[in-house]
Design a protein around this motif. Structure first.
Motif, mmCIF file in Angstrom:
data_model
loop_
_atom_site.group_PDB
_atom_site.id
_atom_site.type_symbol
_atom_site.label_atom_id
_atom_site.label_comp_id
_atom_site.label_asym_id
_atom_site.label_seq_id
_atom_site.Cartn_x
_atom_site.Cartn_y
_atom_site.Cartn_z
ATOM 1 N N UNK A 150 34.081 55.785 145.717
ATOM 2 C CA UNK A 150 33.844 54.955 146.276
ATOM 3 C C UNK A 150 32.686 55.118 147.174
ATOM 4 N N UNK A 151 32.891 56.510 147.934
ATOM 5 C CA UNK A 151 32.135 56.658 148.715
ATOM 6 C C UNK A 151 30.629 56.246 148.099
ATOM 7 N N UNK A 152 29.763 57.284 146.954
ATOM 8 C CA UNK A 152 28.945 56.253 145.956
ATOM 9 C C UNK A 152 28.140 54.424 146.036
ATOM 10 N N UNK A 153 29.865 53.877 145.911
ATOM 11 C CA UNK A 153 29.816 52.214 145.480
ATOM 12 C C UNK A 153 29.859 51.731 146.967
ATOM 13 N N UNK A 154 30.037 52.493 147.988
ATOM 14 C CA UNK A 154 29.736 52.064 149.296
ATOM 15 C C UNK A 154 28.268 52.409 149.749
ATOM 16 N N UNK A 155 27.130 53.357 149.366
ATOM 17 C CA UNK A 155 26.096 53.970 150.004
ATOM 18 C C UNK A 155 25.188 53.197 148.785
ATOM 19 N N UNK A 156 25.917 52.481 147.908
ATOM 20 C CA UNK A 156 24.860 51.953 146.480
ATOM 21 C C UNK A 156 24.690 50.735 147.099
ATOM 22 N N UNK A 157 25.851 49.950 147.520
ATOM 23 C CA UNK A 157 26.235 48.242 147.974
ATOM 24 C C UNK A 157 25.104 48.000 149.153
ATOM 25 N N UNK A 158 24.887 48.856 150.053
ATOM 26 C CA UNK A 158 24.593 49.101 151.572
ATOM 27 C C UNK A 158 22.582 49.057 151.171
ATOM 28 N N UNK A 159 22.748 49.476 150.000
ATOM 29 C CA UNK A 159 20.964 49.839 149.483
ATOM 30 C C UNK A 159 20.695 49.002 149.403
ATOM 31 N N UNK A 160 21.058 47.861 147.997
ATOM 32 C CA UNK A 160 21.044 47.457 147.585
ATOM 33 C C UNK A 160 21.385 45.492 149.149
ATOM 34 N N UNK A 161 22.193 45.960 149.835
ATOM 35 C CA UNK A 161 21.405 44.848 151.045
ATOM 36 C C UNK A 161 20.568 44.856 151.894
ATOM 37 N N UNK A 162 20.593 46.736 151.973
ATOM 38 C CA UNK A 162 18.991 46.665 152.541
ATOM 39 C C UNK A 162 17.629 46.334 151.923
ATOM 40 N N UNK A 163 17.949 46.712 150.617
ATOM 41 C CA UNK A 163 16.771 45.786 149.726
ATOM 42 C C UNK A 163 16.183 44.409 150.050
ATOM 43 N N UNK A 164 17.641 43.968 149.844
ATOM 44 C CA UNK A 164 17.167 42.047 149.990
ATOM 45 C C UNK A 164 16.678 41.848 151.184
ATOM 46 N N UNK A 165 17.118 42.365 152.226
ATOM 47 C CA UNK A 165 16.850 42.333 153.966
ATOM 48 C C UNK A 165 15.670 42.364 153.725
ATOM 49 N N UNK A 166 15.134 43.310 153.125
ATOM 50 C CA UNK A 166 13.124 43.787 153.737
ATOM 51 C C UNK A 166 12.651 43.027 152.977
#
Length: 283
Positions: A226-242
């Motif tokens: 679950x922790x890996x999923x949350x981290x991956x999800x947030x980093x993909x959202x960060x990549x989109x925002x960048x």
């Protein structure tokens, strides 16, 4: 076969694969004669949309927490940052086409309808989308220039999505099965709280379950902690925002990070790039 395509024939895994990638634009035609024996089907999510055409096999396809039992010529439109993977029910050979793309590849007239599309379409055997896939594959084999291949694929993606607008009758009205009731609640919590620096105990308390049950259920059905999923999800959202022009420091705060260093190291580990250089870089 033109040299621009990646052509793979692996006797040891009985895989026949032809694919092409240019940054976020990706095309793949794969036939797996023994799908259980090969290691290529990782459970994953990414920042591109995915057009998935199922041609052969005995497969349940997982999109988020929903299960779709696929039939020949079924067509999936999978949104960005949604976890997905095939689950094989037998050793029947598995054949599928995949095209990944971003909004940048779409004309405005197509882009504005993206949120109206369904996940699953059941295409009749004479549907034009099947013909478009075959034709695209033939042209990709024929062209000997990357720019020409990218141009052709981009046009085919727009044509396919335009055709979907007129296929309301083929959109599946069946409610997909859920992998597990707890997963539905867990994924909904994560999606609604990406701006928070929540911990495992916060999710467990919110859902009124034990941490051990939560972590075991998530890992069992999703194949990732679950922790890996949350981290991956947030980093993909960060990549989109960048890619949309936001500053990495602002994004870190928006995603609930208390210090930028943690965000920076996590982003670099998952995206394989530093935040300041991701705007025009492929994942």
């Amino acid at each position: 076969m033109v040299f621009l395509l990646t052509v793979i024939l692996r006797i040891c895994y009985n895989i026949y694969m032809i694919d092409f990638r240019e940054k976020e634009l990706y095309f793949s035609n794969c036939l797996f004669l023994e799908p259980f024996t090969q290691p290529y089907f990782r459970k994953h999510m990414h920042n591109e949309y995915e057009l998935y055409l199922f041609l052969e096999g005995d497969v349940d396809y997982i999109v988020g927490e929903s299960i779709y039992h696929l039939q020949k010529n079924d067509f999936l439109l999978i949104p960005p940052t949604v976890y997905h993977y095939p689950r094989f029910l037998s050793q029947t050979p598995y054949h599928r086409f995949v095209v990944n793309f971003t909004c940048e590849h779409l004309v405005e007239q197509v882009r504005k309808y993206l949120n109206d599309y369904k996940i699953l379409y059941r295409l009749p055997s004479n549907n034009v989308i099947l013909k478009l896939y075959d034709h695209a594959f033939e042209l990709i084999e024929h062209y000997n220039n990357r720019a020409d291949i990218c141009s052709a694929l981009t046009q085919y993606v727009n044509l396919i999505l335009t055709e979907l607008k007129y296929l309301k009758d083929t959109a599946s009205t069946e409610e997909p099965k859920s992998i597990h009731p707890l997963l539905h609640k867990t994924l909904k919590f994560i999606d609604n709280n990406t701006n928070r620096n929540f911990q495992l105990k916060d999710i467990a308390n919110e859902l009124n379950v034990s941490q051990s049950l939560l972590t075991h259920t998530f890992k069992k059905h999703m194949g990732i902690s679950l922790i890996q999923y949350v981290q991956h999800k947030k980093m993909l959202l960060a990549q989109q925002a960048i890619q949309n022009g936001m500053l990495p420091t602002e994004i870190a705060k928006q995603l609930g990070f208390e210090n930028y260093t943690t965000f920076y190291l996590q982003y670099k580990s998952i995206i394989n790039n530093i935040p300041s250089k991701s705007k025009h870089s492929p994942e």
